[in-house]
Scaffold this motif. Structure first.
Motif, PDB file in Angstrom:
ATOM      1  N   CYS A 166       6.509  -2.914  32.297  1.00  0.00           N
ATOM      2  CA  CYS A 166       7.862  -3.045  31.751  1.00  0.00           C
ATOM      3  C   CYS A 166       8.851  -3.661  32.730  1.00  0.00           C
ATOM      4  N   SER A 167       8.506  -3.694  34.018  1.00  0.00           N
ATOM      5  CA  SER A 167       9.420  -4.271  35.006  1.00  0.00           C
ATOM      6  C   SER A 167       9.237  -5.780  35.158  1.00  0.00           C
ATOM      7  N   HIS A 168       8.215  -6.336  34.514  1.00  0.00           N
ATOM      8  CA  HIS A 168       7.942  -7.772  34.616  1.00  0.00           C
ATOM      9  C   HIS A 168       9.094  -8.558  33.984  1.00  0.00           C
ATOM     10  N   LYS A 169       9.469  -9.651  34.625  1.00  0.00           N
ATOM     11  CA  LYS A 169      10.640 -10.419  34.207  1.00  0.00           C
ATOM     12  C   LYS A 169      10.597 -10.832  32.744  1.00  0.00           C
ATOM     13  N   GLY A 170       9.435 -11.229  32.256  1.00  0.00           N
ATOM     14  CA  GLY A 170       9.344 -11.734  30.885  1.00  0.00           C
ATOM     15  C   GLY A 170       9.165 -10.667  29.822  1.00  0.00           C
ATOM     16  N   PHE A 171       9.071  -9.394  30.211  1.00  0.00           N
ATOM     17  CA  PHE A 171       8.781  -8.344  29.234  1.00  0.00           C
ATOM     18  C   PHE A 171       9.946  -8.114  28.294  1.00  0.00           C
ATOM     19  N   ARG A 172       9.667  -8.169  26.997  1.00  0.00           N
ATOM     20  CA  ARG A 172      10.620  -7.786  25.952  1.00  0.00           C
ATOM     21  C   ARG A 172       9.892  -6.864  24.980  1.00  0.00           C
ATOM     22  N   THR A 173      10.462  -5.704  24.740  1.00  0.00           N
ATOM     23  CA  THR A 173       9.817  -4.748  23.853  1.00  0.00           C
ATOM     24  C   THR A 173       9.746  -5.299  22.428  1.00  0.00           C
ATOM     25  N   PRO A 174       8.562  -5.317  21.830  1.00  0.00           N
ATOM     26  CA  PRO A 174       8.455  -5.784  20.441  1.00  0.00           C
ATOM     27  C   PRO A 174       9.104  -4.795  19.488  1.00  0.00           C
ATOM     28  N   LYS A 175       9.509  -5.284  18.328  1.00  0.00           N
ATOM     29  CA  LYS A 175      10.073  -4.405  17.303  1.00  0.00           C
ATOM     30  C   LYS A 175       8.941  -3.859  16.442  1.00  0.00           C
ATOM     31  N   PRO A 176       8.727  -2.549  16.454  1.00  0.00           N
ATOM     32  CA  PRO A 176       7.671  -1.979  15.602  1.00  0.00           C
ATOM     33  C   PRO A 176       8.016  -2.189  14.127  1.00  0.00           C
ATOM     34  N   GLU A 177       7.000  -2.470  13.340  1.00  0.00           N
ATOM     35  CA  GLU A 177       7.201  -2.652  11.905  1.00  0.00           C
ATOM     36  C   GLU A 177       6.187  -1.776  11.163  1.00  0.00           C
ATOM     37  N   PHE A 178       6.698  -0.817  10.425  1.00  0.00           N
ATOM     38  CA  PHE A 178       5.845   0.070   9.653  1.00  0.00           C
ATOM     39  C   PHE A 178       6.094  -0.182   8.174  1.00  0.00           C
ATOM     40  N   ILE A 179       5.047  -0.531   7.446  1.00  0.00           N
ATOM     41  CA  ILE A 179       5.150  -0.870   6.037  1.00  0.00           C
ATOM     42  C   ILE A 179       4.393   0.176   5.229  1.00  0.00           C
ATOM     43  N   SER A 180       5.077   0.794   4.283  1.00  0.00           N
ATOM     44  CA  SER A 180       4.464   1.838   3.469  1.00  0.00           C
ATOM     45  C   SER A 180       3.346   1.269   2.601  1.00  0.00           C
ATOM     46  N   ARG A 181       2.232   2.022   2.508  1.00  0.00           N
ATOM     47  CA  ARG A 181       1.150   1.628   1.606  1.00  0.00           C
ATOM     48  C   ARG A 181       1.410   2.119   0.180  1.00  0.00           C
ATOM     49  N   SER A 182       2.441   2.934   0.009  1.00  0.00           N
ATOM     50  CA  SER A 182       2.793   3.402  -1.325  1.00  0.00           C
ATOM     51  C   SER A 182       4.223   2.953  -1.645  1.00  0.00           C
ATOM     52  N   ASP A 183       5.111   3.876  -2.002  1.00  0.00           N
ATOM     53  CA  ASP A 183       6.478   3.490  -2.352  1.00  0.00           C
ATOM     54  C   ASP A 183       7.278   3.085  -1.120  1.00  0.00           C
ATOM     55  N   SER A 184       8.174   2.124  -1.308  1.00  0.00           N
ATOM     56  CA  SER A 184       9.115   1.773  -0.246  1.00  0.00           C
ATOM     57  C   SER A 184      10.179   2.864  -0.170  1.00  0.00           C
ATOM     58  N   PRO A 185      10.954   2.941   0.931  1.00  0.00           N
ATOM     59  CA  PRO A 185      12.033   3.933   0.991  1.00  0.00           C
ATOM     60  C   PRO A 185      12.996   3.823  -0.205  1.00  0.00           C
ATOM     61  N   LYS A 186      13.295   2.588  -0.643  1.00  0.00           N
ATOM     62  CA  LYS A 186      14.203   2.407  -1.790  1.00  0.00           C
ATOM     63  C   LYS A 186      13.548   2.896  -3.076  1.00  0.00           C
ATOM     64  N   ASP A 187      12.264   2.603  -3.268  1.00  0.00           N
ATOM     65  CA  ASP A 187      11.555   3.088  -4.461  1.00  0.00           C
ATOM     66  C   ASP A 187      11.520   4.615  -4.486  1.00  0.00           C
ATOM     67  N   ASN A 188      11.280   5.210  -3.333  1.00  0.00           N
ATOM     68  CA  ASN A 188      11.233   6.667  -3.230  1.00  0.00           C
ATOM     69  C   ASN A 188      12.592   7.282  -3.557  1.00  0.00           C
ATOM     70  N   TYR A 189      13.643   6.654  -3.043  1.00  0.00           N
ATOM     71  CA  TYR A 189      15.017   7.103  -3.327  1.00  0.00           C
ATOM     72  C   TYR A 189      15.307   7.018  -4.823  1.00  0.00           C
ATOM     73  N   ASP A 190      14.987   5.854  -5.417  1.00  0.00           N
ATOM     74  CA  ASP A 190      15.262   5.667  -6.846  1.00  0.00           C
ATOM     75  C   ASP A 190      14.523   6.687  -7.703  1.00  0.00           C
ATOM     76  N   LYS A 191      13.278   6.979  -7.345  1.00  0.00           N
ATOM     77  CA  LYS A 191      12.465   7.925  -8.102  1.00  0.00           C
ATOM     78  C   LYS A 191      13.095   9.319  -8.080  1.00  0.00           C
ATOM     79  N   HIS A 192      13.514   9.758  -6.886  1.00  0.00           N
ATOM     80  CA  HIS A 192      14.097  11.097  -6.784  1.00  0.00           C
ATOM     81  C   HIS A 192      15.475  11.190  -7.429  1.00  0.00           C
ATOM     82  N   MET A 193      16.281  10.150  -7.277  1.00  0.00           N
ATOM     83  CA  MET A 193      17.601  10.166  -7.890  1.00  0.00           C
ATOM     84  C   MET A 193      17.507  10.168  -9.410  1.00  0.00           C
ATOM     85  N   ALA A 194      16.493   9.468  -9.954  1.00  0.00           N
ATOM     86  CA  ALA A 194      16.308   9.450 -11.399  1.00  0.00           C
ATOM     87  C   ALA A 194      16.015  10.848 -11.938  1.00  0.00           C
TER      88      ALA A 194
END
Length: 283
Positions: free
Chosen positions: A250-278
């Motif tokens: 992590c101290s190396h000059k060129g190091f930049r932390t990547p952005k983790p990306e987690f993608i749901s295999r089922s409902d998206s957060p918005k789909d989950n929200y819509d389902k519960h609100m309904a």
């Protein structure tokens, strides 16, 4: 032999018996538990008597795990990918990749202080099935399989059972690390398997003597990002389990932390929200 000298001359260093067998047993039980859940969730029919996890013994019942994973793969190949991703964030695997012996060796071989921060990159456990040509990794350098402008060290080691020539242990091109980045081919996906491959040209590989490196559980190999290597061919009847991953400085000059990306295999957060609100708004 001096560890640093060995690493610099050969492009790799193998730490022998640095991971306790008890941790491999824990990983075996983690795989077995996930396979059991997958079989039950999808009601997968098995043509053998699958032992209850309370009755299995390690290492005697590794073949039971193999057979369950074969059945899951035959039912739906993508479910093996789900197990692969699940293992990567299970506590047993996190214990393995952050084991003090791995951390200490990685820092030493990267010429870092014992307090220096190192960052885990794409640590996973491969499950290489017998005679699987499609997913076998060809000759490559790890430099293009991580993030740009980083200083890192690669690790590889057998998990659950020993890696042998028969089940396709790792192979290296001797002394290939001394040439730095070499000419390679970017190969797009061809009918499944890897999303893409970045392969060292044959004429470069042929300049080096290949070496197969059988290892026992407990062993961990640390190697240079420029070392040309590949998976061996699994000609056995069993799955080869192996941990792979990188530690970045992590101290190396060129190091930049990547952005983790987690993608749901089922409902998206918005789909989950819509389902519960309904449901709530109908009350």
């Amino acid at each position: 032999m001096d560890k640093i000298k060995d690493f610099n001359e050969n492009g790799f260093y193998i730490g022998r018996s640095i991971i306790p067998i008890s941790l491999h047993k824990e990983l075996f039980l983690t795989f077995y538990d996930l396979a059991t859940s997958m079989v039950n969730r999808y009601k997968i029919q098995l043509d053998f008597e699958f032992k209850n996890i309370k009755d299995v013994e390690y290492p005697n019942d590794i073949n039971q795990l193999d057979k369950a994973l074969f059945a899951i793969s035959d039912y739906r190949r993508d479910l093996i990918g789900e197990i692969y991703d699940t293992i990567a964030y299970c506590s047993a695997f996190l214990k393995l990749v952050s084991h003090p012996e791995i951390e200490n060796n990685a820092r030493e071989l990267l010429s870092l202080e014992n307090y220096s921060t190192i960052y885990s990159v794409t640590h996973r456990i491969r499950m290489d099935e017998p005679e699987d040509h499609k997913r076998r990794a060809g000759w490559h350098q790890e430099i293009f399989h991580t993030y740009p402008d980083t200083k890192f060290i690669q690790t590889w080691g057998p998990v659950i059972r020993n890696s042998t020539v028969n089940n396709g242990t790792i192979e290296v091109c001797q002394n290939s690390h001394i040439n730095g980045v070499v000419d390679q081919i970017w190969e797009e996906e061809k009918g499944g398997g890897y999303a893409h491959r970045i392969l060292v040209k044959d004429e470069i590989v042929q300049k080096h003597k290949p070496e197969q490196l059988p290892m026992e559980i407990g062993d961990v190999m640390f190697f240079d990002p420029h070392l040309i290597h590949r998976s061996g061919y699994n000609s056995s009847k069993e799955i080869r389990y192996s941990q792979v991953g990188m530690w970045s400085d992590c101290s190396h000059k060129g190091f930049r932390t990547p952005k983790p990306e987690f993608i749901s295999r089922s409902d998206s957060p918005k789909d989950n929200y819509d389902k519960h609100m309904a449901i709530i708004r109908k009350q």
